[in-house]
Design an enzyme around this catalytic site. Structure first.
Site, short mmCIF file in Angstrom:
data_model
loop_
_atom_site.label_atom_id
_atom_site.label_comp_id
_atom_site.label_asym_id
_atom_site.label_seq_id
_atom_site.Cartn_x
_atom_site.Cartn_y
_atom_site.Cartn_z
N TYR A 27 2.61 11.12 2.63
CA TYR A 27 1.98 10.35 1.58
C TYR A 27 2.71 10.67 0.28
CZ TYR A 27 -1.83 10.17 5.01
OH TYR A 27 -2.56 9.99 6.14
N GLY A 87 -11.57 1.49 9.11
CA GLY A 87 -12.97 1.91 9.16
C GLY A 87 -13.86 0.82 9.70
N ASP A 89 -2.44 6.57 -4.42
CA ASP A 89 -2.63 5.51 -3.43
C ASP A 89 -3.05 4.20 -4.09
OD1 ASP A 89 -3.27 3.93 -1.27
OD2 ASP A 89 -4.59 5.40 -0.31
N THR A 148 -6.15 2.21 -2.57
CA THR A 148 -7.53 2.67 -2.68
C THR A 148 -8.06 2.31 -4.06
OG1 THR A 148 -7.29 4.47 -1.07
CG2 THR A 148 -9.02 4.71 -2.72
N THR A 149 -9.24 1.75 -4.13
CA THR A 149 -9.81 1.30 -5.39
C THR A 149 -10.23 2.45 -6.28
OG1 THR A 149 -10.65 -0.71 -4.37
CG2 THR A 149 -11.69 -0.02 -6.43
N ASP A 195 0.83 -1.20 0.00
CA ASP A 195 0.00 0.00 0.00
C ASP A 195 0.87 1.26 0.00
OD1 ASP A 195 -2.01 1.87 0.40
OD2 ASP A 195 -2.20 1.46 2.53
#
Length: 454
Positions: A260, A139, A286, A289-290, A96
């Site tokens: 980031y 989350g 990123d 992240t989809t 990631d």
């Protein structure tokens, strides 16, 4: 993170070349195959739950909380194998670029880790418990444990004294076999452990010919024949693969302190209409992240260009529906060239015979965090490069060779232990109990997603 691309020919270096980062002998880069794993929801309700989880996870990751370290990936997961300990034991971990910590499930995790392989500290002669608590909040769950050090190997590279977290408490269903944890590929400044991440130790330690890594992600849009595991692309460690792109790589410098992988977002057009972007806007690049998240006003302006689109409701709040028959053309610029996004990637999923859910959704990130999060929906359209010095992100146009990999099939890779060809010691000055780094060997990326998503 299925046919594996063949690993690039390795340049032989002695396995005992450990030493301070400045003493490491550079070795040509490694090509590492990526694969995609499908976890297709059974119905629209499950798709809605996934959409909500992605939104909640992204807010946990970029929401600016200063309590426990918060991070998450979206619905797409790319994972690869690394080896930890003496003797080395291999594990599959999510990779990631939106986080910086390495953690793996510990042997005392219990039934909550399911059938995922776990790390047993007592089995490694080089394990050190740094006796510092570790916690990551998602989350929809959390992982808690302690920070340790050990030898970590990946793709023929090794980092000694690499810090990582051993998670003894993991929320139910947070891990799905064969994945045992997560490897962050962002910068040290956002590592909850305070330690230098694996990639950064290798780049700064001179283990790579070029201090960068490149990523190619494959597409499986609406492929009803896609298997549970399919090729996901390739990771190039320490070099860029010129056969996968054409022209030059357009690099954009990170505008401040690296944290980031964030860069300026200077323009965005939808259906030929420019969407207003505030001066100074930044976007995080990123791989974890989809989809693509942005401020509510901008997302509303995007869908205003698509006739008969409307805000979704229920678990889909923040997303928009639009007619599947509409071809949506999107272009980004990050201060240099303009990059197109395939209309196929604009659709997150289909909810009825005529209605689709768009890949762009509303999210409000925390103060100091990038206001846009650019995930795999865009990254499948470019060859992406993450460079150590100067800190920057680069994009290049995909070659015909790269495009031909979309929809390919093959053999599924498994976690393996490779031969170390270059090694460094992580000498980051993180205090004891805060170190987290890794030494990697034999990497394979796998993408976790449903065929409608990809």
């Amino acid at each position: 993170m299925i046919p594996l691309f063949l690993l690039a020919t390795l340049f032989a270096l002695p396995a005992d070349t450990f030493g301070a980062p400045t003493d490491a002998v550079p070795v040509s880069g490694r090509a590492i195959s990526l694969s995609r794993r499908s976890q297709s929801p059974r119905d629209v309700t499950e798709w809605g739950t996934l959409a909500k989880n992605q939104r909640d996870n992204l807010l946990a990751k970029y929401g600016g909380s200063t309590t426990a370290q918060k991070r998450s990936t979206g619905y797409n997961f790319y994972y690869g194998s690394l080896a930890i300990g003496s003797p080395a034991v291999s594990f599959d971990v999510i990779l990631d670029t939106g986080s910086s910590d390495l953690w793996v499930a510990g042997s005392s995790c219990g039934t909550s880790c399911g059938s995922s392989p776990t790390y047993n500290p007592s089995s490694s002669s080089t394990f050190q418990n740094l006796s510092t608590a570790f916690s990551i909040v998602y989350g929809s769950g959390a992982a808690e444990g302690f920070v340790a050090q050990d030898i970590v190997q990946m793709a023929g590279f090794s980092v000694s004294s690499q810090g990582f977290a051993v998670a003894d408490v993991v929320s139910q269903n947070l891990l799905t076999a064969p994945v045992s944890g997560l490897l962050g590929l962002a910068w040290q400044s956002i590592a909850s452990s305070g330690s230098m991440p694996l990639w950064q130790a290798l780049a700064s330690g001179g283990a790579w010919d070029s201090a960068l890594f490149g990523v190619l992600l494959n597409r499986y849009t609406n492929d009803s024949t896609a298997q549970v595991l399919e090729p996901g692309g390739v990771l190039n460690m320490g070099y860029t693969n010129s056969s996968l792109y054409t022209g030059s790589i357009d690099y954009i410098d990170i505008p401040g302190t690296p944290s980031y992988w964030y860069i300026p977002l200077t323009s965005l057009t939808v259906q030929g209409t420019s969407i207003s972007i505030t001066s100074g806007t930044t976007a995080a690049i990123d791989t974890g992240t989809t989809n693509i998240a942005g401020p509510a006003s901008s997302i509303q302006a995007i869908y205003a260009q698509i006739p008969n689109s409307q805000p979704a409701t229920g678990e889909w709040v923040g997303y928009y529906s639009f007619p599947c028959s509409t071809t949506v053309n999107v272009e980004f610029s990050f201060g240099g060239a303009t990059w197109s996004m395939s209309p196929a990637d604009f659709a997150f999923t289909q909810t009825s015979s005529t209605e689709c859910i768009g890949a762009f959704f509303e999210a409000s990130t925390g103060t100091g965090s990038p206001s846009w999060i650019i995930g795999d929906a865009f990254l499948k359209n470019v060859y992406s490069v993450f460079r150590y010095n100067p800190p920057s992100v680069g994009f290049a146009t995909l070659s015909s060779v790269a495009i031909a990999e979309n929809g390919a099939g093959g053999t599924v890779p498994s976690a393996t232990i490779g031969t170390v060809s270059a090694a460094v010691t992580n000498t980051s000055d993180a205090p004891r109990g805060r170190a987290l780094s890794a030494s990697l060997s034999a990497l394979v990326f796998l993408a976790v997603s449903a065929f409608l998503l990809l």
